[in-house]
Scaffold this motif. Structure first.
Motif, mmCIF file in Angstrom:
data_model
loop_
_atom_site.group_PDB
_atom_site.id
_atom_site.type_symbol
_atom_site.label_atom_id
_atom_site.label_comp_id
_atom_site.label_asym_id
_atom_site.label_seq_id
_atom_site.Cartn_x
_atom_site.Cartn_y
_atom_site.Cartn_z
ATOM 1 N N GLY A 166 0.894 -0.941 -0.040
ATOM 2 C CA GLY A 166 0.183 0.365 0.077
ATOM 3 C C GLY A 166 1.414 1.086 -0.247
ATOM 4 O O GLY A 166 0.692 2.190 0.236
ATOM 5 N N LYS A 167 2.169 1.204 -0.199
ATOM 6 C CA LYS A 167 3.373 2.078 -0.055
ATOM 7 C C LYS A 167 2.200 3.357 -1.768
ATOM 8 O O LYS A 167 2.313 4.427 -0.943
ATOM 9 C CB LYS A 167 4.690 1.493 -0.648
ATOM 10 C CG LYS A 167 5.216 0.692 -0.053
ATOM 11 C CD LYS A 167 6.547 0.100 -0.670
ATOM 12 C CE LYS A 167 6.348 -0.838 -1.372
ATOM 13 N NZ LYS A 167 5.245 -2.217 -1.614
ATOM 14 N N THR A 182 -0.264 4.266 -2.916
ATOM 15 C CA THR A 182 -1.873 4.506 -2.189
ATOM 16 C C THR A 182 -0.898 5.771 -1.300
ATOM 17 O O THR A 182 -2.079 6.459 -1.613
ATOM 18 C CB THR A 182 -2.219 3.327 -1.811
ATOM 19 O OG1 THR A 182 -2.442 2.546 -2.926
ATOM 20 C CG2 THR A 182 -3.775 3.744 -1.588
ATOM 21 N N GLN A 219 4.603 -5.637 -7.039
ATOM 22 C CA GLN A 219 5.314 -5.086 -7.611
ATOM 23 C C GLN A 219 4.735 -4.517 -8.588
ATOM 24 O O GLN A 219 5.391 -4.244 -10.179
ATOM 25 C CB GLN A 219 6.506 -7.056 -8.454
ATOM 26 C CG GLN A 219 6.769 -7.422 -7.327
ATOM 27 C CD GLN A 219 7.848 -8.616 -7.837
ATOM 28 O OE1 GLN A 219 8.218 -8.229 -9.217
ATOM 29 N NE2 GLN A 219 7.910 -9.596 -7.421
ATOM 30 N N THR A 220 3.948 -3.790 -8.578
ATOM 31 C CA THR A 220 3.960 -2.702 -9.733
ATOM 32 C C THR A 220 4.244 -1.482 -9.680
ATOM 33 O O THR A 220 5.160 -1.250 -10.755
ATOM 34 C CB THR A 220 2.199 -1.426 -9.138
ATOM 35 O OG1 THR A 220 1.461 -2.587 -8.948
ATOM 36 C CG2 THR A 220 1.314 -1.220 -10.077
ATOM 37 N N THR A 221 4.753 -1.452 -9.046
ATOM 38 C CA THR A 221 6.161 0.677 -8.718
ATOM 39 C C THR A 221 7.368 -0.265 -8.875
ATOM 40 O O THR A 221 8.326 -1.543 -8.861
ATOM 41 C CB THR A 221 6.320 1.312 -7.569
ATOM 42 O OG1 THR A 221 5.209 1.486 -6.986
ATOM 43 C CG2 THR A 221 7.396 2.102 -7.515
ATOM 44 N N ASP A 277 -8.611 -0.827 7.121
ATOM 45 C CA ASP A 277 -10.283 -0.956 7.021
ATOM 46 C C ASP A 277 -10.060 -2.097 6.654
ATOM 47 O O ASP A 277 -11.853 -2.991 6.906
ATOM 48 C CB ASP A 277 -10.679 -0.027 5.417
ATOM 49 C CG ASP A 277 -9.664 -0.159 4.690
ATOM 50 O OD1 ASP A 277 -10.290 -0.514 3.827
ATOM 51 O OD2 ASP A 277 -8.578 -0.134 4.853
HETATM 52 N N1 LIG Z 1 -8.812 -2.075 1.184
HETATM 53 C C1 LIG Z 1 -7.610 -1.055 1.478
HETATM 54 N N2 LIG Z 1 -6.354 -1.774 0.367
HETATM 55 C C2 LIG Z 1 -5.310 -0.446 -0.151
HETATM 56 C C3 LIG Z 1 -5.593 0.193 0.765
HETATM 57 N N3 LIG Z 1 -3.718 1.078 0.263
HETATM 58 C C4 LIG Z 1 -3.922 0.262 -0.323
HETATM 59 N N4 LIG Z 1 -4.776 -0.858 -1.117
HETATM 60 C C5 LIG Z 1 -4.893 -1.775 -1.522
HETATM 61 O O1 LIG Z 1 -3.423 -2.355 -2.003
HETATM 62 C C6 LIG Z 1 -2.875 -2.405 -3.553
HETATM 63 C C7 LIG Z 1 -1.722 -2.387 -3.699
HETATM 64 O O2 LIG Z 1 -1.591 -1.152 -2.974
HETATM 65 P P1 LIG Z 1 -0.486 -0.014 -4.274
HETATM 66 O O3 LIG Z 1 -0.723 1.559 -3.516
HETATM 67 O O4 LIG Z 1 0.046 -0.351 -5.613
HETATM 68 O O5 LIG Z 1 0.606 -1.086 -2.936
HETATM 69 P P2 LIG Z 1 2.200 -1.079 -3.015
HETATM 70 O O6 LIG Z 1 3.121 -1.047 -2.115
HETATM 71 O O7 LIG Z 1 2.907 0.421 -3.578
HETATM 72 O O8 LIG Z 1 2.305 -2.472 -3.999
HETATM 73 P P3 LIG Z 1 3.959 -2.218 -4.835
HETATM 74 O O9 LIG Z 1 4.269 -0.953 -6.254
HETATM 75 O O10 LIG Z 1 3.147 -3.045 -6.047
HETATM 76 O O11 LIG Z 1 4.796 -2.920 -4.187
HETATM 77 C C8 LIG Z 1 -4.700 -2.001 -4.515
HETATM 78 O O12 LIG Z 1 -5.481 -2.776 -4.792
HETATM 79 C C9 LIG Z 1 -4.414 -0.293 -2.952
HETATM 80 O O13 LIG Z 1 -5.933 -0.282 -3.526
HETATM 81 C C10 LIG Z 1 -6.037 0.897 2.009
HETATM 82 O O14 LIG Z 1 -6.041 1.720 3.284
HETATM 83 N N5 LIG Z 1 -6.983 -0.178 2.430
#
Ligand SMILES: Nc1nc2c(ncn2[C@@H]2O[C@H](COP(=O)(O)OP(=O)(O)OP(=O)(O)O)[C@@H](O)[C@H]2O)c(=O)[nH]1
Ligand SMILES: [Mg+2]
Length: 326
Positions: free
Chosen positions: A16-17, A19, A37-39, A123
């Motif tokens: 969730g980083k 986001t 591994q999106t980012t 949540d």
């Molecule tokens: N329910 C919920 N989902 C979340 C929250 N934050 C992120 N997500 C979900 O988690 C998934 C991954 O979120 P990213 O923000 O892409 O996660 P990341 O850590 O950047 O992922 P990478 O870039 O792959 O390392 C997405 O589907 C988001 O919508 C949250 O607070 N609550």
């Protein structure tokens, strides 16, 4: 004197980083998808307020990258972000477990930067207090054993906006006084517009293609003509094998049309409603994700062992102009 410092946002893939970064900035600078591994590269998000400036470093999810290539590059990006930030936001999905966090803990141990542990997606875990409790004690113990300065453990939800204002308020307290790293107060990222354009295309590849295929895709902007009306952008999608090309294009071109359409909408929104023409093509670049030379050409520069760099310099060459607001 105003405050000025870096906060690195790290954690496993999908924690969730990105986001959280987007929420804090109030702008979608980092792409977000449900896939891990999106980012792929570090992205800076610059928050400038009357009290000073925090430069957030969004990073690729840290994982065990044995095979080299693009995965090694991604972990390298996270490691670089941990070179001397004022603070680390370490995100942990409550569904994780100590053994899955090993690779992250290892980098935090190397870094020695102060860490706030954030259970993300608050949540979702209402019914799992025991799980959080166990993970908190496991990670607190692991941090102590490894000499990781763990300041605090908290729960947040970027989606529900819970706990984030308070986190930010307390994080400002860890930021020292100093000159702003980015004196242009309108600037929200270190990346040029064309980087964001490529990322919006990549976001659609992640959202619209099957499980494994997005990992074999890379996007390069080949033309960016600001004099054309509407703004004319041409991008190449690289895949690794001939068979993947057809999958990206889809029957009668339906898939790539849909990818292009959605990406264009996202780009237009990012550019504040400006109209855009987006042309997409697909090309095979054999096994690019494992080929050092191809990776370099894509701008995914793996570290050269002895070269010295500034702490947060981007590995990709960037003109670093003022970025667009979204
Ligand atoms: N329910 C919920 N989902 C979340 C929250 N934050 C992120 N997500 C979900 O988690 C998934 C991954 O979120 P990213 O923000 O892409 O996660 P990341 O850590 O950047 O992922 P990478 O870039 O792959 O390392 C997405 O589907 C988001 O919508 C949250 O607070 N609550
Ligand atoms: Mg991300």
């Amino acid at each position: 004197m105003r405050k000025s410092g870096f906060i690195a946002i790290v954690g496993r893939p999908n924690a969730g980083k990105s986001t959280l970064l987007n929420l804090v900035l109030g702008s979608r600078v980092s792409i977000v998808t449900p896939k891990a591994q999106t980012t792929r590269e570090r992205v800076l998000g610059i928050l400038t307020e009357p009290q000073g400036q925090i430069v957030f470093i969004d990073t690729p999810g840290i994982h065990r990258a044995k095979e080299g290539g693009i995965n090694a590059f991604m972990v390298h990006e996270a490691r670089e972000a941990l070179q001397g930030p004022s603070l680390v936001w370490y995100l942990v999905d409550y569904r994780s477990a100590l053994q899955h966090e090993e690779a992250v803990l290892k980098l935090l141990e190397e870094s020695k930067a102060p860490v706030v542990l954030l259970f993300s997606k608050g949540d979702l875990f209402a019914n799992n207090p025991d799980k959080i409790k166990k993970l908190t004690s496991d990670l607190t113990e692991a941090a102590a054993a490894r000499g990781i300065p763990l300041l605090d453990v908290r729960e947040i939800s970027a989606l529900a906006g819970r706990g984030v204002d308070q986190l930010l308020k307390e994080s400002w307290e860890r930021i020292p006084e100093g000159p702003l790293h980015y004196p242009d107060e309108e600037q929200i990222s270190d990346r040029p517009v064309r980087f964001f354009v490529a990322e919006k295309v990549r976001e659609q590849l992640f959202l619209q293609l099957g499980d494994e295929l997005p990992y074999s895709c890379a996007v390069q902007i080949e033309k960016f003509d600001e004099n054309a009306k509407p703004l004319r952008i041409e991008a190449m999608i690289y895949v690794e094998r001939e068979s993947q090309k057809g999958m990206v294009i889809g029957k009668g071109g339906t898939k790539i049309r849909s990818i292009g359409e959605q990406a264009r909408k996202q780009i237009e929104e990012f550019l504040g409603g400006q109209h855009v023409f987006l042309g997409l093509k697909v090309k095979v670049l054999k096994e690019w994700s494992r080929d050092a030379e191809a990776l370099r050409r894509m701008g995914y520069n793996l570290p050269e062992p002895k070269k010295k760099k500034g702490p947060h310099a981007s590995s990709r060459k960037s003109a670093a102009p003022r970025s667009a607001t979204s």
